[in-house]
Every structure is written in C-alpha cells, then in structure tokens.
Design a protein around this motif. Structure first.
Motif: not given
Length: 268
Positions: A167, A170, A175, A199, A202-203, A206, A223, A226, A229, A266
């Motif tokens: 969090y 971000l 990010v 990424f 990150l995926r 999440l 999620k 993200m 964004k 994501v």
C-alpha cells in the motif's frame, strides 16, 4: 570518528547494555540539536540496525521510538537539495560527490532494513516519496542511483510482503515512477527487466485472496487502486509490446522472466 568506526563494526554481537542507552541518546540528541555530521549520524543508525539480528525488539525501537523513516527522509532531503542533478559525472564537484555517496549509503541502509525486517509504520510513505523524488532528479545524469532504487523496490515486492508495504509503495509514488519509467524504456534497456519483474511480483501478491490478518475489503480496495492506476497509464499495451520479445530479453541479459502474459497484469 567513534560513530564512523562503530558503523563499520558489522554484525559482531555486542551486549545490549554496552550500547543501547548511549546510541539512543546520541540519536535523540541529534534529532533535536543537529550536532552530528551526516556520515556520523548515518553510522549510528547503521550500528543499531546491525544489532537487530540479535534482538528483534530493536526493530520497534528503531521504527516507533527513534522514527527511522522520518529521520532518513529528512537526511535524504537535505542531501538531495545539495546536489545539482543536471551535472554530468565529469562535472561533479568534490563536495557534491560526497553528498551523492552519502545518499547511496542511506539508500543501502534503508532498503537493507526494509528487506530484512518487518517493522513498518506510516512514516515510510514519506520516505518512499523522498526516494522517488531523488530517482526523478537522478534519472538523466545519475542512472546508477535509479537502478539501485529500482532493484531495491523490486526486492520489497515478494511473497512475504506485508499489506502495508504494498500500500505504501503505491501511496509513496513508487508504482507511479515504475509506470513512468517503463513507458519511456526501450526494449534494449536492461532496466526493462526490473520494471516487468516488479509488476509480475506485484500481480502475484495482489492475486491472492487477501493476506492473513488483512481486511478483505481493504485488500480489494488496494487491488482496485492498483488496477486503475495501471489502466490510466496504459500499462497493458506497454507490457504487451515488451512481452512479444521476452525470450529475446532472457537471451540477451540472462534473466528469467515469465512467458505468461497474464503474469504482468493486475486484475480485479
């Protein structure tokens, strides 16, 4: 000079009663009076962080009592303002070179702490924001600093990442910075690997149905933030353009990237 020596003492075990009260007093006194040089202050933190391996309780002291993130951000901001980031390597003056070296030392210790230990609070958002400001200013003439930070941020996103770290990455702008950089990155730039890997990790995080101890609603909110964004920045088209040549990237740089295109997105 003593603090500089202690900062290079490594991980040797030292009885807590021989150092803790004094180191805490030194750090707190500097926070009020600013009586130490930047290298001496950084060395005091470094000595204390090395001792965490023998006493986990020091994590909470470093984060909650001594406010490591707030102090590191303050030191980095002072150093950042002392550097003319547009100067090329051969144009840098001696004092500026020392400031850049101090920035690198702080970055190494900040991420060493974050990668090794779990203590974390909201002040790290401000610290991440400060690091991203340095990256934006360093991106033209000091790419080695940007690469160093990208690799560190990439390391923070792993299977053991706690909810607040993701969090705060971000919220602190990390990010956004990665999205900006991947947009401007050519396939021949080996940093593209680090952007894609960031990424991908990150995926993976999440993609889990929440994490133990996290509120499901907050997890879904993260999620969605993200996803929005990445969609706003046109990330999928960029990632797809790199994806077509991932095997070439592997061959050229010897990296192990997933060949599954969905691993880079994501989804909510």
């Amino acid at each position: 000079m003593v603090l500089l020596a202690l900062g290079n003492a490594g991980y040797q075990k030292v009885p807590k009663e021989l150092y803790l009260n004094e180191i805490k007093e030194i750090i707190k006194y500097h926070q009020e009076h600013r009586n130490l040089t930047s290298p001496a202050y950084q060395s005091a933190w470094k000595f204390l962080m090395y001792r965490v391996i023998y006493d986990n309780a020091l994590e909470r002291i470093i984060v909650n009592e001594l406010h490591f993130a707030r102090e590191a951000a303050r030191e980095l901001e002072v150093l950042r303002e002392c550097v003319d980031w547009k100067r090329k390597e051969e144009e840098i003056e001696e004092e500026e070179r020392k400031d850049i070296m101090m920035i690198e030392r702080w970055l190494d210790d900040i991420f060493c702490f974050l990668l090794c230990y779990k203590s974390h609070d909201e002040e790290f958002v401000g610290l991440f924001g400060c690091i991203i400001r340095i990256c934006r200013e360093a991106r033209d003439a000091h790419k080695e600093i940007v690469l160093r930070c990208c690799i560190y941020f990439e390391g923070l996103v792993n299977d053991q990442s706690i909810f607040t770290v993701v969090y705060d990455l971000l919220k602190g702008g990390a990010v956004d910075f990665f999205l900006e950089e991947i947009k401007n990155s050519s396939f021949k730039n080996y940093m593209a690997y680090h952007f894609l890997n960031f990424f991908s990790k990150l995926r993976k995080i999440l993609g889990k149905n929440g994490m133990e101890g996290n509120d499901c609603e907050e997890w879904m909110k993260l999620k969605r933030m993200m996803f929005d964004k990445m969609e706003e920045e046109g990330y999928e088209d960029i990632a797809a353009s790199f994806y077509k040549r991932l095997s070439d990237l592997d061959d050229e740089f010897g990296y192990d990237l997933s060949l599954n295109i969905s691993d880079y997105f994501v989804n909510v």
